[in-house]
Design an enzyme around this catalytic site. Structure first.
Site, short mmCIF file in Angstrom:
data_model
loop_
_atom_site.label_atom_id
_atom_site.label_comp_id
_atom_site.label_asym_id
_atom_site.label_seq_id
_atom_site.Cartn_x
_atom_site.Cartn_y
_atom_site.Cartn_z
N ARG A 150 3.71 1.88 -3.11
CA ARG A 150 2.31 1.60 -2.77
C ARG A 150 2.11 0.10 -2.60
O ARG A 150 1.33 -0.53 -3.30
CB ARG A 150 1.39 2.09 -3.88
CG ARG A 150 1.29 3.57 -3.99
CD ARG A 150 0.29 3.92 -5.05
NE ARG A 150 0.06 5.34 -5.10
CZ ARG A 150 -0.69 5.92 -6.00
NH1 ARG A 150 -1.29 5.21 -6.92
NH2 ARG A 150 -0.84 7.23 -5.98
N CYS A 151 2.81 -0.44 -1.66
CA CYS A 151 2.82 -1.88 -1.46
C CYS A 151 2.65 -2.15 0.03
O CYS A 151 3.04 -1.33 0.86
CB CYS A 151 4.17 -2.42 -1.97
SG CYS A 151 4.49 -4.15 -1.63
N GLY A 152 2.11 -3.29 0.35
CA GLY A 152 1.97 -3.66 1.76
C GLY A 152 3.30 -3.78 2.48
O GLY A 152 3.34 -3.76 3.70
N THR A 180 5.84 -1.61 1.93
CA THR A 180 6.52 -0.32 1.85
C THR A 180 7.11 0.11 3.19
O THR A 180 8.15 0.77 3.22
CB THR A 180 5.55 0.76 1.30
OG1 THR A 180 5.14 0.35 -0.01
CG2 THR A 180 6.20 2.12 1.21
#
Length: 179
Positions: A57-59, A61
């Site tokens: 859940r990361c920019g 990803t």
């Protein structure tokens, strides 16, 4: 006599493999969303590696896609890509099942993914403790470490450096060529 030769060969092969594999990789690590474990010496002894701390859940990803491309392009040249799911930066999915879905279903990851584990601080897993002592701990998700066949970190890349970046590919080409 053949049995004795086979035993000697097996012992010699095991000794050579042990000599080629740094102690920090000789760890049984649980695979992402699985009860199976992998020992990195079994998959990476004497091979260069690209080690990445990941989060679902990361920019960044979307970099899973590029990491998978590197895995497909370089695996036949000996490169081993290993992702370590981590929640050190509070970006991991709430469950391993969700993290696995992001990796395996959304991005088609086939390279080795390790179950969520710490990659920074005193709780860092043994692999990242060694990597961090050779370089610096990751400052965010998708920090990339290019490791040569002897287990030495030769170059690191921050999250913003994408898997298709020329500087990362150049570092990979160098460790693959020296193998």
């Amino acid at each position: 006599m053949r049995a004795l030769i086979a035993v000697i060969f097996m012992l010699t092969s095991a000794s050579v493999m042990a000599a080629e594999c740094p102690a920090y990789l000789d760890q049984d690590l649980r695979k992402l969303h699985s009860s199976d474990s992998v020992n990195l010496c079994d998959v990476a002894a004497g091979k260069p590696m690209l080690v990445v701390n990941t989060a679902s859940r990361c920019g960044y990803t979307g970099q899973f896609e590029g990491l998978e491309s590197l895995h497909k392009e370089y695996s036949d040249k000996g490169l081993v890509v290993v992702g370590f799911a981590s929640d050190d930066f509070r970006q991991e999915a709430a469950t391993e099942e969700e993290a696995a879905n992001v990796c395996f279903k959304n991005f088609g990851v086939t390279f080795t993914m390790i179950a969520p584990t710490a990659v920074t601080g005193n709780d860092a897993n043994p692999v990242f403790r060694a990597i961090n002592s050779q370089s610096a701990p990751p400052r965010w998700n998708f920090h990339k470490y290019v490791v040569n066949a002897r287990g030495e970190v030769i170059e690191t890349f921050p999250s913003r450096v994408t898997p298709d970046a020329p500087e990362l590919r150049d570092a990979i080409d160098r460790v693959v060529a020296e193998r």
